[in-house]
Design a protein around this motif. Structure first.
Motif, PDB file in Angstrom:
ATOM      1  N   GLU A  79       0.846  -1.183   0.000  1.00  0.00           N
ATOM      2  CA  GLU A  79       0.000   0.000   0.000  1.00  0.00           C
ATOM      3  C   GLU A  79       0.884   1.236   0.000  1.00  0.00           C
ATOM      4  N   ARG A  97      -0.158   4.283   0.880  1.00  0.00           N
ATOM      5  CA  ARG A  97      -0.515   5.308   1.855  1.00  0.00           C
ATOM      6  C   ARG A  97       0.345   5.177   3.102  1.00  0.00           C
ATOM      7  N   TYR A 124     -10.328  -5.077   2.123  1.00  0.00           N
ATOM      8  CA  TYR A 124      -9.062  -5.419   2.773  1.00  0.00           C
ATOM      9  C   TYR A 124      -9.334  -6.681   3.559  1.00  0.00           C
ATOM     10  N   ALA A 162     -13.673  -1.596   2.666  1.00  0.00           N
ATOM     11  CA  ALA A 162     -13.349  -0.179   2.869  1.00  0.00           C
ATOM     12  C   ALA A 162     -14.230   0.699   1.983  1.00  0.00           C
ATOM     13  N   PRO A 183     -16.896  11.027   7.446  1.00  0.00           N
ATOM     14  CA  PRO A 183     -16.078  10.937   8.666  1.00  0.00           C
ATOM     15  C   PRO A 183     -14.817  10.125   8.427  1.00  0.00           C
ATOM     16  N   ASN A 184     -13.942  10.083   9.414  1.00  0.00           N
ATOM     17  CA  ASN A 184     -12.705   9.311   9.303  1.00  0.00           C
ATOM     18  C   ASN A 184     -13.028   7.852   9.037  1.00  0.00           C
ATOM     19  N   GLY A 185     -12.246   7.280   8.140  1.00  0.00           N
ATOM     20  CA  GLY A 185     -12.419   5.855   7.860  1.00  0.00           C
ATOM     21  C   GLY A 185     -13.601   5.540   6.970  1.00  0.00           C
ATOM     22  N   ALA A 186     -14.180   6.570   6.351  1.00  0.00           N
ATOM     23  CA  ALA A 186     -15.358   6.325   5.518  1.00  0.00           C
ATOM     24  C   ALA A 186     -14.989   5.741   4.162  1.00  0.00           C
ATOM     25  N   GLY A 187     -13.732   5.857   3.778  1.00  0.00           N
ATOM     26  CA  GLY A 187     -13.310   5.271   2.505  1.00  0.00           C
ATOM     27  C   GLY A 187     -12.954   6.288   1.448  1.00  0.00           C
ATOM     28  N   LYS A 188     -12.772   7.537   1.836  1.00  0.00           N
ATOM     29  CA  LYS A 188     -12.472   8.586   0.857  1.00  0.00           C
ATOM     30  C   LYS A 188     -11.089   8.380   0.235  1.00  0.00           C
ATOM     31  N   THR A 189     -10.084   8.217   1.099  1.00  0.00           N
ATOM     32  CA  THR A 189      -8.723   8.052   0.588  1.00  0.00           C
ATOM     33  C   THR A 189      -8.611   6.793  -0.266  1.00  0.00           C
ATOM     34  N   THR A 190      -9.254   5.725   0.184  1.00  0.00           N
ATOM     35  CA  THR A 190      -9.208   4.472  -0.576  1.00  0.00           C
ATOM     36  C   THR A 190      -9.785   4.681  -1.978  1.00  0.00           C
ATOM     37  N   GLU A 211      -8.004  15.784   1.510  1.00  0.00           N
ATOM     38  CA  GLU A 211      -7.958  16.640   2.699  1.00  0.00           C
ATOM     39  C   GLU A 211      -7.048  17.849   2.504  1.00  0.00           C
ATOM     40  N   HIS A 269     -13.346  16.459   5.677  1.00  0.00           N
ATOM     41  CA  HIS A 269     -14.391  16.362   6.686  1.00  0.00           C
ATOM     42  C   HIS A 269     -14.661  17.726   7.300  1.00  0.00           C
TER      43      HIS A 269
HETATM   44  N1  LIG Z   1      -4.041  -1.190   4.372  1.00  0.00           N
HETATM   45  C1  LIG Z   1      -5.236  -1.367   4.944  1.00  0.00           C
HETATM   46  N2  LIG Z   1      -5.576  -2.543   5.458  1.00  0.00           N
HETATM   47  C2  LIG Z   1      -6.779  -2.745   6.035  1.00  0.00           C
HETATM   48  N3  LIG Z   1      -7.711  -1.786   6.159  1.00  0.00           N
HETATM   49  C3  LIG Z   1      -7.442  -0.582   5.665  1.00  0.00           C
HETATM   50  C4  LIG Z   1      -6.185  -0.297   5.029  1.00  0.00           C
HETATM   51  N4  LIG Z   1      -6.198   0.979   4.632  1.00  0.00           N
HETATM   52  C5  LIG Z   1      -7.396   1.471   5.011  1.00  0.00           C
HETATM   53  N5  LIG Z   1      -8.145   0.550   5.615  1.00  0.00           N
HETATM   54  C6  LIG Z   1      -9.514   0.720   6.142  1.00  0.00           C
HETATM   55  O1  LIG Z   1     -10.317   1.217   5.106  1.00  0.00           O
HETATM   56  C7  LIG Z   1     -11.279   2.104   5.620  1.00  0.00           C
HETATM   57  C8  LIG Z   1     -11.293   3.363   4.783  1.00  0.00           C
HETATM   58  O2  LIG Z   1     -10.108   4.090   5.002  1.00  0.00           O
HETATM   59  P1  LIG Z   1      -9.799   5.452   4.273  1.00  0.00           P
HETATM   60  O3  LIG Z   1      -8.401   5.829   4.588  1.00  0.00           O
HETATM   61  O4  LIG Z   1     -10.163   5.331   2.850  1.00  0.00           O
HETATM   62  O5  LIG Z   1     -10.775   6.448   5.003  1.00  0.00           O
HETATM   63  P2  LIG Z   1     -10.886   8.014   4.843  1.00  0.00           P
HETATM   64  O6  LIG Z   1     -12.293   8.281   4.491  1.00  0.00           O
HETATM   65  O7  LIG Z   1      -9.855   8.518   3.922  1.00  0.00           O
HETATM   66  O8  LIG Z   1     -10.609   8.497   6.315  1.00  0.00           O
HETATM   67  P3  LIG Z   1      -9.854   9.812   6.836  1.00  0.00           P
HETATM   68  O9  LIG Z   1     -10.835  10.902   6.858  1.00  0.00           O
HETATM   69  O10 LIG Z   1      -9.439   9.420   8.219  1.00  0.00           O
HETATM   70  O11 LIG Z   1      -8.697  10.058   5.947  1.00  0.00           O
HETATM   71  C9  LIG Z   1     -10.918   2.337   7.065  1.00  0.00           C
HETATM   72  O12 LIG Z   1     -11.848   1.628   7.865  1.00  0.00           O
HETATM   73  C10 LIG Z   1      -9.554   1.749   7.228  1.00  0.00           C
HETATM   74  O13 LIG Z   1      -9.412   1.171   8.477  1.00  0.00           O
END
Ligand SMILES: Nc1ncnc2c1ncn2[C@@H]1O[C@H](COP(=O)(O)OP(=O)(O)OP(=O)(O)O)[C@@H](O)[C@H]1O
Ligand SMILES: [Mg+2]
Lengths: 320, 324
Positions: free
Chosen positions: A317, A319, B16, B21, B40-47, B163, B195
């Motif tokens: 990954e 990130r 994952y 995610a 919110p955090n962990g919603a899956g935006k970055t993914t 962000e 967010h």
């Molecule tokens: N390498 C990984 N292995 C397992 N789970 C992961 C991995 N990377 C991210 N996740 C999970 O995927 C979900 C989405 O994460 P993501 O980073 O996309 O959220 P986000 O919306 O960008 O949050 P934030 O606002 O905190 O940046 C989270 O629940 C996270 O725990």
């Protein structure tokens, strides 16, 4: 599924940047000074020893590399354990450093493949090491001329040049290992420690352990023991096991190249080099043939380790 | 879909292991649009963003970025898309300009073009005077701006910003949002995640609200407001005089009048009735002191939708106080 475009676009750019980073880094300067000082000390010891003992030696110049004078080890011994240190010093934070600086995802969002980044970093490290080793080699040749006062023969130059080449290969093996761990561990400190641990193990522990393991795999024959000889099967096993360590391979190649009287490679250590068996010297071509399998072995292990690191890096990954 | 769609995702999914995610999301971003991924955090935006860039594998579904598949044609995508990661990093030992030059070389710009682009980009984000300063000395806001300069330098058709305003003070945020608007005015499509709802609201044409890997709501802020908050306008009036309430209630479209304080009224209407209301007050010789329509706020939509409901909490607290 074929990938679009060249896997190596951006390779040169990455390499040049990394190279300039290496060449201007404080770390590199420290490593270089360490190597130069240590090498000079070894050389000084060798020259004194040569003056004390040797009268007529057709390969006087090569003795510069292999002769030691207590308490200092010979030049090649120094090289065989300092070069890994240099390589590890250059490679241990290559990939995880990018993670920690948060530059990796930004760089990988540019139109290049990860291949280019990893291979570029490897090449930059290798070129840096090659530059240092070539410099060192020139210093040794120059000082040898001054101190011994006898110009080296063509064959001696040839052999020492091959030695230089093999040393660069040897450095490459350790560099790929350091790169592998820099991919595996996110923390550079962990990566450095683990790589150093592996280095210590392969360099100092494994050669001893190989003997013990060989005794288990192929137990010594009591008939040979009664004669005070080593059982051939055990000896062969031990040699095969010991050759899993790049240091062993390097030592064997060095023996073959720098001591023209070497006719075959048994389990010898560098410290035994001085009193190597007497005999008519072999031509350089034949020495090369003797050293060839070990050299290929080193290159192959470097490729293997690099590929493992590459595959892991591809799946990682980005990130932080 | 029309040809003016620059990013199109269909059933995009990322697993994952067992965890999901991103869960079958579909959206499209039009050319020249600013599209917000909020959640919110962990919603899956970055993914989601990483999948758009081909920086992480897609588990299921389809994406097209400018017509290219990021998994198969990553170089074509990355050549045309600029990316600002959530925590952007630069080589601290190099100057701002050198960092951009390195990227420019990776992209493959020729030397003369490189210099021109780097200088212009640094100028556009207001970092011209810091061009030869080491990035190690930069503040967070300057780094974010340098990240945007990289996208400008690249001449990207799409800017993906993760962000972009996090960790910035209000002033730096305003500056950054201005640069993002500048991107739009140059015809760049922008996809940003955040967010920080209220600030982002001001730049986004459309938003997608993420929740647990799914898109809960999507549309313009006004549309979402109507959908979630039940629509309608709320107009607040403060005026000196008497008897307005009855007259104002007669304005077509007004569904209710509420007294919120001395000389203060709140109108609920299905359209913007400010001008009529003002006319009524003036016609009755009242002294109009304040007239305003409550903006639909993403914050309100968000909290209403996810049922944290700050208003309700407040009423409950007030109720408790009264009881005491
Ligand atoms: N390498 C990984 N292995 C397992 N789970 C992961 C991995 N990377 C991210 N996740 C999970 O995927 C979900 C989405 O994460 P993501 O980073 O996309 O959220 P986000 O919306 O960008 O949050 P934030 O606002 O905190 O940046 C989270 O629940 C996270 O725990
Ligand atoms: Mg994120």
């Amino acid at each position: 599924m074929r990938r679009e475009g060249s896997a190596f676009s951006g390779l040169g750019v990455v390499m040049l940047k990394e190279l300039s980073d290496h060449l201007t880094s404080v770390r590199m300067r420290v490593l270089e000074w360490l190597v130069v000082l240590v090498a000079l000390a070894a050389l000084y010891g060798a020259v004194q020893q040569i003056e004390d003992t040797t009268a007529q030696d057709p390969f006087l110049f090569l003795r510069l590399f292999t002769t030691s004078r207590d308490p200092l080890p010979s030049f090649v011994s120094f090289i065989s354990f300092l070069v890994p240190l240099m390589a590890i010093g250059l490679g241990f934070d290559a990939v995880n450093g990018e993670y920690n600086r948060r530059t990796l995802s930004r760089i990988l969002a540019q139109p290049i493949y990860r291949d280019a980044l990893l291979f570029g970093k490897f090449l930059a490290g290798l070129v840096t090491l090659a530059i240092s080793l070539i410099t060192l080699w020139l210093i040794v040749i120059g000082l040898g001329l001054l101190l011994i006062g006898v110009p080296p023969g063509g064959e001696e130059i040839g052999r020492s040049f091959l030695f230089l080449f093999v040393t660069i290969v040897y450095a490459g093996v350790w560099l790929t290992l350091a790169l592998l761990f820099s991919v595996l561990f996110r923390s550079p400190a962990t990566a450095a420690l683990v790589t150093l641990g592996v280095w210590l193990f392969l360099m100092f522990i494994w050669p001893v352990l190989a003997g013990a393991v060989a005794q288990i795999i192929a137990p010594p024959d009591p008939r040979y023991l009664a004669l005070g000889l080593q059982t051939p099967a055990t000896a062969v096993t031990e040699q095969i096991l010991a050759r899993l360590s790049p240091s062993t391979l390097f030592a064997e190649v060095v023996v073959a190249l720098l001591d023209p009287t070497t006719r075959s490679l048994g389990p010898i250590y560098l410290s035994q080099l001085q009193g190597a068996v007497l005999g008519a010297p072999l031509p350089i071509g034949e020495s090369m043939l003797i050293a060839w399998p070990q050299t290929v072995g080193m290159i192959a292990s470097a490729i293997l380790v690099f590929v493992v690191g590459y595959v892991i890096f591809q799946r990682q990954e980005v990130r932080a | 879909m029309s040809t003016d769609v620059v990013i199109e995702a269909k059933g995009l999914t990322k697993n994952y292991g067992q965890a999901v995610a991103v869960d079958h999301i579909s959206f499209a971003v039009g050319r020249g649009e600013i599209f917000g991924l909020l959640g919110p955090n962990g919603a899956g935006k970055t993914t989601t963003i990483l999948m758009l860039l081909g920086l992480t594998d897609i588990s299921a579904g389809e994406v097209r970025v400018l017509g290219f598949d990021p998994a198969r044609e990553p170089l074509s995508v990355k050549r045309r898309v600029g990316y600002l990661p959530d925590t952007v990093g630069f080589y601290d030992g190099l100057t701002a300009a050198d960092n951009l030059r390195y990227t420019a070389r990776l992209i493959g710009f020729k030397r003369s073009e490189r210099e021109k682009r780097v200088t212009e980009a640094l100028d556009q984000v207001g970092l011209a005077e810091f061009a030869e300063k080491r990035v190690g000395t930069f503040s967070r806001g300057m780094r974010q701006r340098l990240g945007l300069a990289e996208i400008l330098m690249k001449g990207a058709q799409i800017a993906i910003l993760d962000e972009p305003t996090s960790g910035l003070d209000p002033h730096a945020t305003t500056e950054l949002l201005a640069i993002i608007r500048g991107l739009k005015s140059e015809g760049v499509s922008v996809l940003l995640s955040s967010h920080l709802l209220d600030r982002v609201q001001s730049v986004c044409d459309r938003v997608a609200l993420f929740s647990g890997g799914r898109i809960a709501l999507m549309g313009s802020v006004a549309e979402l407001g109507r959908e979630v908050l039940g629509g309608g306008y709320v107009v607040d009036i403060e005026a000196e005089g008497a008897g307005f309430a009855e007259r104002l209630a007669l304005i077509p479209g007004v569904s209710g009048v509420e007294k919120t304080g001395i000389g203060k009224l709140r109108l609920h209407a299905d359209r913007d009735v400010r001008s009529e209301a003002a006319a009524e007050v003036v016609a009755m010789h009242g002294r109009l002191k304040y007239l305003g329509v409550q903006e639909v706020s993403l914050d309100a939509i968000y909290s209403r939708y996810f049922e944290t409901r700050p208003d309700e909490e407040m009423t409950m607290k007030e109720g408790a106080r009264h009881a005491a």
